[in-house]
Write an enzyme that holds these catalytic residues in place. Structure first.
Site, mmCIF file in Angstrom:
data_model
loop_
_atom_site.group_PDB
_atom_site.id
_atom_site.type_symbol
_atom_site.label_atom_id
_atom_site.label_comp_id
_atom_site.label_asym_id
_atom_site.label_seq_id
_atom_site.Cartn_x
_atom_site.Cartn_y
_atom_site.Cartn_z
ATOM 1 N N CYS A 23 3.162 -2.821 -7.686
ATOM 2 C CA CYS A 23 2.891 -2.654 -9.119
ATOM 3 C C CYS A 23 3.483 -3.952 -9.690
ATOM 4 O O CYS A 23 4.181 -4.630 -9.059
ATOM 5 C CB CYS A 23 3.418 -1.603 -9.966
ATOM 6 S SG CYS A 23 3.042 0.107 -9.469
ATOM 7 N N HIS B 229 -17.158 -0.522 26.348
ATOM 8 C CA HIS B 229 -16.363 0.542 26.595
ATOM 9 C C HIS B 229 -16.303 1.641 25.446
ATOM 10 O O HIS B 229 -15.135 1.850 25.164
ATOM 11 C CB HIS B 229 -15.025 -0.132 27.000
ATOM 12 C CG HIS B 229 -15.002 -0.867 28.119
ATOM 13 N ND1 HIS B 229 -15.252 -0.349 29.520
ATOM 14 C CD2 HIS B 229 -14.948 -1.988 28.472
ATOM 15 C CE1 HIS B 229 -15.084 -1.338 30.387
ATOM 16 N NE2 HIS B 229 -14.914 -2.410 29.777
ATOM 17 N N ARG C 205 -1.759 -7.041 -8.344
ATOM 18 C CA ARG C 205 -0.524 -6.448 -7.826
ATOM 19 C C ARG C 205 -0.917 -4.841 -8.008
ATOM 20 O O ARG C 205 -0.230 -3.951 -7.515
ATOM 21 C CB ARG C 205 0.769 -6.572 -8.198
ATOM 22 C CG ARG C 205 1.291 -7.872 -7.927
ATOM 23 C CD ARG C 205 2.719 -8.314 -8.571
ATOM 24 N NE ARG C 205 3.608 -7.396 -7.982
ATOM 25 C CZ ARG C 205 4.359 -7.626 -6.803
ATOM 26 N NH1 ARG C 205 4.231 -8.521 -6.266
ATOM 27 N NH2 ARG C 205 5.345 -6.624 -6.296
ATOM 28 N N GLU D 175 -12.735 -4.556 3.220
ATOM 29 C CA GLU D 175 -11.953 -4.743 2.061
ATOM 30 C C GLU D 175 -12.858 -4.939 0.887
ATOM 31 O O GLU D 175 -12.530 -4.253 -0.245
ATOM 32 C CB GLU D 175 -10.922 -5.770 2.277
ATOM 33 C CG GLU D 175 -9.659 -5.497 2.872
ATOM 34 C CD GLU D 175 -8.864 -6.836 2.861
ATOM 35 O OE1 GLU D 175 -7.661 -6.522 2.826
ATOM 36 O OE2 GLU D 175 -9.108 -8.023 3.115
ATOM 37 N N TRP E 177 -0.238 0.384 -9.588
ATOM 38 C CA TRP E 177 -0.986 0.583 -8.277
ATOM 39 C C TRP E 177 -0.467 2.230 -7.903
ATOM 40 O O TRP E 177 0.750 2.205 -7.616
ATOM 41 C CB TRP E 177 -0.829 -0.345 -7.079
ATOM 42 C CG TRP E 177 -1.547 0.000 -6.051
ATOM 43 C CD1 TRP E 177 -2.789 -0.410 -5.623
ATOM 44 C CD2 TRP E 177 -1.310 0.751 -4.801
ATOM 45 N NE1 TRP E 177 -3.416 0.092 -4.417
ATOM 46 C CE2 TRP E 177 -2.436 0.672 -3.887
ATOM 47 C CE3 TRP E 177 0.113 1.206 -4.269
ATOM 48 C CZ2 TRP E 177 -2.295 1.520 -2.642
ATOM 49 C CZ3 TRP E 177 0.032 1.987 -3.136
ATOM 50 C CH2 TRP E 177 -0.895 2.093 -2.358
ATOM 51 N N GLU F 142 -10.048 -9.874 11.840
ATOM 52 C CA GLU F 142 -9.894 -10.401 10.374
ATOM 53 C C GLU F 142 -11.135 -10.207 9.666
ATOM 54 O O GLU F 142 -11.132 -10.101 8.305
ATOM 55 C CB GLU F 142 -9.209 -11.817 10.549
ATOM 56 C CG GLU F 142 -9.019 -12.451 8.934
ATOM 57 C CD GLU F 142 -8.426 -11.755 7.842
ATOM 58 O OE1 GLU F 142 -8.546 -11.900 6.851
ATOM 59 O OE2 GLU F 142 -7.410 -10.796 8.283
ATOM 60 N N ASN G 120 8.596 -0.722 -10.391
ATOM 61 C CA ASN G 120 7.905 -1.042 -8.965
ATOM 62 C C ASN G 120 8.833 -0.532 -7.723
ATOM 63 O O ASN G 120 10.097 -0.858 -7.818
ATOM 64 C CB ASN G 120 7.836 -2.449 -8.926
ATOM 65 C CG ASN G 120 6.978 -2.790 -7.555
ATOM 66 O OD1 ASN G 120 6.214 -1.916 -7.184
ATOM 67 N ND2 ASN G 120 7.181 -4.066 -7.182
ATOM 68 N N GLY G 121 7.993 0.098 -7.056
ATOM 69 C CA GLY G 121 8.822 0.734 -5.967
ATOM 70 C C GLY G 121 8.723 2.377 -5.946
ATOM 71 O O GLY G 121 7.735 3.022 -6.308
ATOM 72 N N LYS H 122 -2.359 -6.523 -3.709
ATOM 73 C CA LYS H 122 -2.190 -7.652 -2.942
ATOM 74 C C LYS H 122 -0.825 -7.631 -2.186
ATOM 75 O O LYS H 122 -0.906 -7.964 -1.214
ATOM 76 C CB LYS H 122 -2.074 -8.696 -4.155
ATOM 77 C CG LYS H 122 -1.574 -10.186 -3.269
ATOM 78 C CD LYS H 122 -3.041 -10.584 -2.579
ATOM 79 C CE LYS H 122 -2.704 -11.984 -1.863
ATOM 80 N NZ LYS H 122 -3.824 -12.519 -1.214
ATOM 81 N N LYS I 40 -11.897 -8.272 6.346
ATOM 82 C CA LYS I 40 -12.413 -8.811 5.183
ATOM 83 C C LYS I 40 -13.433 -8.069 4.730
ATOM 84 O O LYS I 40 -13.563 -8.007 3.329
ATOM 85 C CB LYS I 40 -12.470 -10.379 5.294
ATOM 86 C CG LYS I 40 -12.125 -11.257 4.033
ATOM 87 C CD LYS I 40 -10.735 -11.171 3.559
ATOM 88 C CE LYS I 40 -9.711 -10.997 4.633
ATOM 89 N NZ LYS I 40 -8.445 -10.774 4.496
#
Length: 605
Positions: free
Chosen positions: A2, A503, A27, A487, A74, A480, A100-101, A600, A484
């Site tokens: 957050c 496979h 955030r 996301e 968040w 990656e 936050n946490g 983020k 992306k």
């Protein structure tokens, strides 16, 4: 996870707290809120949704006060509702808290407080904090004493900022979650991250776990929880405030993709010697590396893919190296000894899983190096040494410029280690490798100016799935690229080592499954063979390769990259695939900078 912002000073705090929330929305954007205090009371406004919705709610309200706290959330405990939005208050609304946490013992504290008659209005772990402070405040009538007694009971990770209705101050503390102080000429800020207040000051104080800060309009004090004075230096950050804005761009992500030439130039600058036959990344006394026998990289998400890239480069030099997902590393039985160098890779320097993995490495006696983008971050302070990627602030949730800057910085680190670790051998023709890395910024500029990614994204827009394949250094780039794509488009995308396609994953290939094949100049004939196995099942193959590459004539479409050394070709392919993801998401109308369910900086485990 957050975002916290607090402002203390002369004049109305509203606009500056809202600006801080705008700057911190990367955030978290499930809900937002603000509390203001002007000496006669606390006014709170909060709602589910983004900061823009909060602005609409408070427009017309005559909120005022020279002290304010704000929060963008968040969700962890409880869904994103008006009731669960921060700030949270005590029963009579005289104490407001943002947090936050995660408070791990919140259920136990909640039951205890309920037994004392406290009524709760939300599902959050945070709401226990103002009620706990209120309990102690009633017994001592001293806000700092009440605050420190309350936080001494909290278990877990937190950054907490508190405001009382009858004191012209904000009180803050951190334990495992970031909290920084911005020092202005006539005001102070407390925030989760520097971009929150960068328009107003570039002078920053980074707090340590256990610090308690009291910020008043005309001064700040920092102590331990026991009241012992603590001296934390004021540092200047070299980020330009314009870097945290979108400018003329529609999205931060596109701006940050297109800023990669300058970000990479900053990452490379000063790290290649004048004779162009060696690197100097200025970490560790070379003599301390003599007994290193293994390098372990720990990271999460995009940083993990950069770590995979680096471990491949390092293995080429004869040094045993492996990349670990930080969340698994804490539980792993893989040996860590005093002759292990552990490299923690984290853009923010605050990733909870990575910090936990670092604790394991430190407990085992390993040498510990952090590679990060943020000066003063928790990971930078926890390591024996730190290597900064110098990419500048990245606001878009989907990492772009920091991946390429991490991969290049780590690859240069690998060359440095190869020069100083006994078993290491520098890669063949190192001057050519170093020549090529210095042309990466101009090569990326060429891609940006000539890309056809938008047209290709539209062509494949309604596909069932998207596969990305590559070998060796192309493999982490494929992973990656898939990350992306998923996301920000919310479409099914997967990245594979190209040889693994047959496979199992080949069972998912249909004529509506384009396969993007990354050609780096090494083992390309095998990558093409694997791609054609999908092509015979009806899939279109898109070659990400230089013009004139043999694969171009045998595939269905082409995303061109400049010809370069195989060490760096994957990073050029990565830029084209970032642009592909961006344009696909844009065509689908997705929330590109704020993708659903993501934030983020992941500061909770």
């Amino acid at each position: 996870m957050c975002g916290i912002i607090a402002r203390v000073g002369e004049g109305n705090a509203v606009d500056r707290v809202i600006t801080g929330l705008d700057n911190l929305e990367y955030r978290g954007y499930d809900s937002a809120g603000i509390a203001l205090q002007n000496g006669t009371g606390v006014s709170v406004s909060k709602c589910s949704g983004e900061v823009e919705e909060l602005k609409q709610n408070i427009r017309g309200d005559r909120l005022a006060g020279n002290i304010g706290i704000g929060h963008t959330r968040w969700s962890t405990h409880g869904p994103p509702t008006d009731e669960n939005a921060h700030p949270h208050t005590n029963g009579d609304g005289t104490i407001a808290v943002v947090h936050n946490g995660i408070i791990e013992n919140h259920a136990e504290l909640r039951e205890r407080l309920r037994s004392q008659g406290v009524e709760f209005e939300s599902d959050t772990d945070t709401e226990v904090i103002p009620h706990l402070i209120d309990h102690y405040y009633a017994t001592c009538d001293d806000p700092k004493v009440a605050f420190t007694r309350a936080i001494s009971e909290l278990e877990g990770s937190y950054a907490v900022v508190v405001m009382f209705e009858d004191y012209d101050a904000v009180y803050g503390a951190r334990q495992g979650s970031p909290l920084v102080l911005g020092v202005g000429d006539d005001q102070y800020f407390l925030a989760s991250d520097v971009p929150a207040f960068l328009e107003y000051t570039d002078r920053v104080v980074y707090f340590e776990d256990g610090d308690v800060v009291v910020a008043r309009p005309h001064g700040v004090t920092v102590t331990t929880a026991d009241g012992e004075p603590v001296n934390r230096p004021i540092e200047s950050v070299d980020w330009d405030p314009e870097e945290t804005g979108k400018g003329a761009y529609d999205h931060y992500m596109l701006k940050e993709i297109e800023s990669q030439p300058s970000a990479l130039s900053n990452s490379i600058r000063g790290r290649i010697n004048d004779s162009n036959d060696g690197v100097d990344v200025d970490v560790f006394d070379p003599s301390t590396l003599a007994d290193v026998r293994e390098v372990q990289f720990i990271a999460c998400g995009t940083s993990y893919h950069a770590a995979m890239y680096a471990s491949t480069v390092l293995n080429r030099t004869g040094i045993r190296a492996r990349a670990f997902r930080a969340s698994e590393y804490q539980l792993s039985s893989d040996p860590v000894t005093t002759d292990t160098l552990v490299v923690a890779v984290t853009q923010s320097g605050e990733t909870a899983d990575t910090l936990g993995a670092m604790e394991r490495a430190a407990d085992e006696g390993a040498k510990l190096l952090t590679v990060t983008n943020v000066v003063g971050s928790s990971a930078a302070r926890a390591a024996d040494d730190t290597l900064f990627i110098h990419a500048g602030p990245e606001i878009g949730v989907a990492a772009t410029k920091t991946f390429s800057s991490q991969a290049v910085t780590l690859s240069l680190l690998a060359q440095h280690l190869a020069e100083h670790i006994e078993d290491g051998t520098p890669v063949p023709n190192l001057p050519a490798v170093l020549d090529a890395v210095q042309t990466l910024p101009s090569d990326i500029e060429q891609i940006i100016n000539t890309t056809r990614a938008a047209a290709l994204a539209n062509h494949y827009l309604n596909s069932e799935a998207y596969f990305f394949i590559g070998r060796e250094l192309g493999h982490p780039v494929a992973q990656e690229a898939a990350l992306k794509f998923k996301e920000i488009t919310y479409e099914h995308a997967e990245g594979f080592a190209s040889g693994e396609l047959k496979h199992g994953p080949l069972a998912l290939v249909t004529p509506r499954t384009p396969v993007f094949a990354i050609f780096t100049g090494l083992h390309d004939e095998k990558t093409l063979k694997n791609a054609k196995e999908a092509q015979t099942r009806g899939a279109d193959i898109v070659a990400v390769a230089p013009a004139g590459h043999p694969a171009v004539s045998e595939t269905d479409a082409h995303l061109p990259i400049p010809d370069t050394h195989p060490m760096w070709a994957g990073l050029l392919a990565n830029v084209q695939l970032q642009l592909l993801s961006y344009h696909a998401a844009d065509a689908l109308g997705r929330s590109i900078d704020k993708p659903r369910n993501l934030a983020k900086s992941v500061t909770v485990e």
